[in-house]
Design a protein around this motif. Structure first.
Motif, PDB file in Angstrom:
ATOM      1  N   ARG A  61       0.968  -1.341   0.266  1.00  0.00           N
ATOM      2  CA  ARG A  61      -0.086  -0.229  -0.142  1.00  0.00           C
ATOM      3  C   ARG A  61       0.721   1.150  -0.194  1.00  0.00           C
ATOM      4  N   GLU A  62       0.509   2.052  -0.914  1.00  0.00           N
ATOM      5  CA  GLU A  62       0.807   3.887  -0.860  1.00  0.00           C
ATOM      6  C   GLU A  62       0.036   4.076  -0.191  1.00  0.00           C
ATOM      7  N   PRO A  63       0.652   4.777   1.023  1.00  0.00           N
ATOM      8  CA  PRO A  63      -0.457   5.882   1.422  1.00  0.00           C
ATOM      9  C   PRO A  63      -0.552   7.126   1.109  1.00  0.00           C
ATOM     10  N   GLY A  64       0.539   7.994   0.128  1.00  0.00           N
ATOM     11  CA  GLY A  64      -0.548   8.964  -0.441  1.00  0.00           C
ATOM     12  C   GLY A  64      -0.692   9.117  -1.559  1.00  0.00           C
ATOM     13  N   TYR A  65      -1.378   7.517  -2.076  1.00  0.00           N
ATOM     14  CA  TYR A  65      -1.573   7.394  -3.640  1.00  0.00           C
ATOM     15  C   TYR A  65      -3.017   8.376  -4.103  1.00  0.00           C
ATOM     16  N   VAL A  66      -3.047   9.042  -5.105  1.00  0.00           N
ATOM     17  CA  VAL A  66      -4.221   9.994  -5.465  1.00  0.00           C
ATOM     18  C   VAL A  66      -5.354   8.481  -6.528  1.00  0.00           C
ATOM     19  N   PHE A  67      -6.689   8.894  -6.247  1.00  0.00           N
ATOM     20  CA  PHE A  67      -6.801   7.827  -7.096  1.00  0.00           C
ATOM     21  C   PHE A  67      -7.883   8.094  -8.223  1.00  0.00           C
ATOM     22  N   GLN A  68      -8.643   8.229  -9.287  1.00  0.00           N
ATOM     23  CA  GLN A  68      -9.361   8.961  -9.798  1.00  0.00           C
ATOM     24  C   GLN A  68     -10.323   8.507  -9.551  1.00  0.00           C
ATOM     25  N   GLU A  69     -11.224   9.479  -9.377  1.00  0.00           N
ATOM     26  CA  GLU A  69     -12.702   8.647  -8.567  1.00  0.00           C
ATOM     27  C   GLU A  69     -13.313   7.691  -9.584  1.00  0.00           C
ATOM     28  N   GLU A  70     -13.089   8.445 -10.845  1.00  0.00           N
ATOM     29  CA  GLU A  70     -14.242   7.426 -12.136  1.00  0.00           C
ATOM     30  C   GLU A  70     -14.030   6.759 -12.349  1.00  0.00           C
ATOM     31  N   SER A  95       0.224   6.937 -17.062  1.00  0.00           N
ATOM     32  CA  SER A  95      -1.258   7.250 -16.656  1.00  0.00           C
ATOM     33  C   SER A  95      -1.755   6.862 -15.797  1.00  0.00           C
ATOM     34  N   GLY A  96      -1.727   5.365 -15.042  1.00  0.00           N
ATOM     35  CA  GLY A  96      -1.256   4.396 -14.164  1.00  0.00           C
ATOM     36  C   GLY A  96      -2.973   3.791 -13.961  1.00  0.00           C
ATOM     37  N   LYS A  97      -2.810   3.079 -15.275  1.00  0.00           N
ATOM     38  CA  LYS A  97      -3.768   2.223 -15.146  1.00  0.00           C
ATOM     39  C   LYS A  97      -3.003   0.976 -14.623  1.00  0.00           C
ATOM     40  N   THR A  98      -1.874   0.565 -13.997  1.00  0.00           N
ATOM     41  CA  THR A  98      -1.376  -0.586 -13.209  1.00  0.00           C
ATOM     42  C   THR A  98      -1.102  -0.349 -11.856  1.00  0.00           C
ATOM     43  N   SER A  99      -1.198   0.609 -11.255  1.00  0.00           N
ATOM     44  CA  SER A  99      -0.760   0.779 -10.455  1.00  0.00           C
ATOM     45  C   SER A  99      -2.183   1.489  -9.553  1.00  0.00           C
ATOM     46  N   MET A 100      -3.048   1.687 -10.236  1.00  0.00           N
ATOM     47  CA  MET A 100      -4.240   1.403  -9.795  1.00  0.00           C
ATOM     48  C   MET A 100      -4.609   0.566  -9.307  1.00  0.00           C
ATOM     49  N   VAL A 101      -4.527  -0.613 -10.423  1.00  0.00           N
ATOM     50  CA  VAL A 101      -5.403  -2.244  -9.673  1.00  0.00           C
ATOM     51  C   VAL A 101      -4.539  -2.362  -8.200  1.00  0.00           C
ATOM     52  N   HIS A 102      -3.217  -2.117  -8.277  1.00  0.00           N
ATOM     53  CA  HIS A 102      -2.399  -2.592  -7.283  1.00  0.00           C
ATOM     54  C   HIS A 102      -2.621  -1.748  -5.815  1.00  0.00           C
ATOM     55  N   GLN A 103      -3.118  -0.402  -6.015  1.00  0.00           N
ATOM     56  CA  GLN A 103      -3.423   0.213  -5.071  1.00  0.00           C
ATOM     57  C   GLN A 103      -4.894  -0.579  -4.358  1.00  0.00           C
ATOM     58  N   ALA A 104      -5.865   0.140  -5.397  1.00  0.00           N
ATOM     59  CA  ALA A 104      -7.276  -1.165  -5.391  1.00  0.00           C
ATOM     60  C   ALA A 104      -6.758  -2.804  -4.124  1.00  0.00           C
ATOM     61  N   ALA A 105      -6.237  -3.283  -5.096  1.00  0.00           N
ATOM     62  CA  ALA A 105      -5.706  -4.522  -4.407  1.00  0.00           C
ATOM     63  C   ALA A 105      -5.456  -4.420  -2.931  1.00  0.00           C
ATOM     64  N   ALA A 106      -4.201  -3.043  -2.738  1.00  0.00           N
ATOM     65  CA  ALA A 106      -3.896  -3.053  -1.168  1.00  0.00           C
ATOM     66  C   ALA A 106      -4.829  -3.321  -0.638  1.00  0.00           C
TER      67      ALA A 106
END
Length: 344
Positions: A61-70, A95-106
């Motif tokens: 988990r990256e505590p400061g990760y910024v998600f795009q809501e949509e 653009s954060g495709k892979t990192s978004m999935v990583h951080q959601a899974a975390a």
């Protein structure tokens, strides 16, 4: 319900089945979706042995990760109710495709296995292979079989670089049918209810004649088994927040200049009106973060420009680099005093 089938000649790689699923509301786990009442069931591993087995598969988990809501909402909707679909996330590099999935899974505690595909990809890379363990021939499960059998998320990055004929081997899995492993005496793997398949790519499967060399035109029947999400770069205010959280010492004014510079480069890449030179590649969020990191000790505009070149500029032609420097100098104004103050 998953059928726990482990033949005597297969090697278990420390995987584990979840004890049960636990239901949460989106907003309970993701503050950016506060107030969203939609629910998602996530795997729960209650005993110590199971948790120890899967903890290495849950992304950090990256505590400061910024998600795009949509985008996050679309991802969670898929994870919550896949409806026999897989998920295809496409968009520009960085653009954060892979990192978004990583951080959601975390944050969900959902184990994930992944593989980056290429032009030499073969289906056997996903299903597994025979190997010798302590003098015996054993079949080692590949990432697809592990995810399918134990209910993990399987991520396949750069899906549009793979041979479409090889990808056809995924069709049964995409339909929700059991997988037969011919190389392992015909073992049949029944899909776990928690299994999810997510792929990422720079294109939507239609190929690319521009920046993304090697991408292929994917089979229409294969693509029909996916739901799609388009990823793009963060809005400027989000990128400014991201850089501000990572490198607060750079100062709000200078971070704004960096983000505006990246935005102008992207506009030039997409040939938007008012740009003088076509930039062959855009400046990704990843490159923007790299530039900010290299600017931490910069005490003059010249050092900032050198950091810009190391982060991004040396990848493009000399003509484009001249234009890049001009963009930065036109936007920055006189920030020399601020740079010098940070150096003291």
């Amino acid at each position: 319900m998953c059928v726990n089938e482990t033949p005597v000649n297969s090697l278990n790689q420390g995987d584990a089945l979840p004890t049960r699923n636990t239901v949460f509301k989106y907003g309970d786990l993701f503050p950016v979706l506060e107030g969203v009442e939609d629910e998602i069931a996530v795997p729960c591993y209650q005993d110590a042995e199971s948790m120890a087995a899967v903890s290495r598969l849950i992304p950090k988990r990256e505590p400061g990760y910024v998600f795009q809501e949509e985008l996050l909402k679309g991802l969670l909707d898929y994870l919550a109710a896949p409806m026999n679909d897989a998920l295809y996330i496409f968009g520009p590099s960085g653009s954060g495709k892979t990192s978004m999935v990583h951080q959601a899974a975390a944050r969900l505690g959902w184990p994930a296995v992944e593989m980056t595909l290429n032009g030499r990809f073969e289906m056997a890379d996903l299903t597994g292979h025979n190997t010798i363990v302590r003098g015996e021939v054993m079949f080692v499960y590949g990432p697809l079989v592990r995810a399918l059998k134990y209910g993990y998320i399987l991520m396949l990055n750069e899906i549009d670089l793979a041979d479409p004929a090889e990808l056809a081997g995924l069709n049964d899995v995409l339909e929700g049918r059991p997988l037969c492993i011919a190389q392992n005496n015909g073992e049949v793997i029944t899909p776990h209810a928690n299994f999810r398949l997510i792929v990422t790519a720079n294109t939507n499967g239609a190929g690319s004649e521009e920046s993304y060399a090697g991408t292929r035109l994917l089979n229409a029947a294969f693509l029909d088994r996916f739901r799609f999400l388009e990823s793009n770069y963060m809005p400027p205010e989000r990128e400014e927040k991201l850089l501000g959280d990572l490198y607060p010492e750079l100062g709000r004014e200078f971070i704004g200049i960096m983000v505006r510079t990246a935005g102008e480069i992207r506009r030039s890449h997409t040939c938007q009106e008012g740009t003088a030179v076509y930039m062959t590649i855009p400046m990704t969020t990843r490159a923007l973060i790299r530039w900010a990191h290299l600017c931490q000790d910069a005490d003059s505009p010249e050092k900032v420009v050198h950091a810009l070149d190391r982060a991004f500029g040396y990848r493009i032609t000399r003509e484009e680099r001249v234009y890049l420097h001009r963009i930065f100098h036109d936007i920055r104004g006189d920030v020399t005093a601020g740079l010098q103050n940070r150096a003291k």
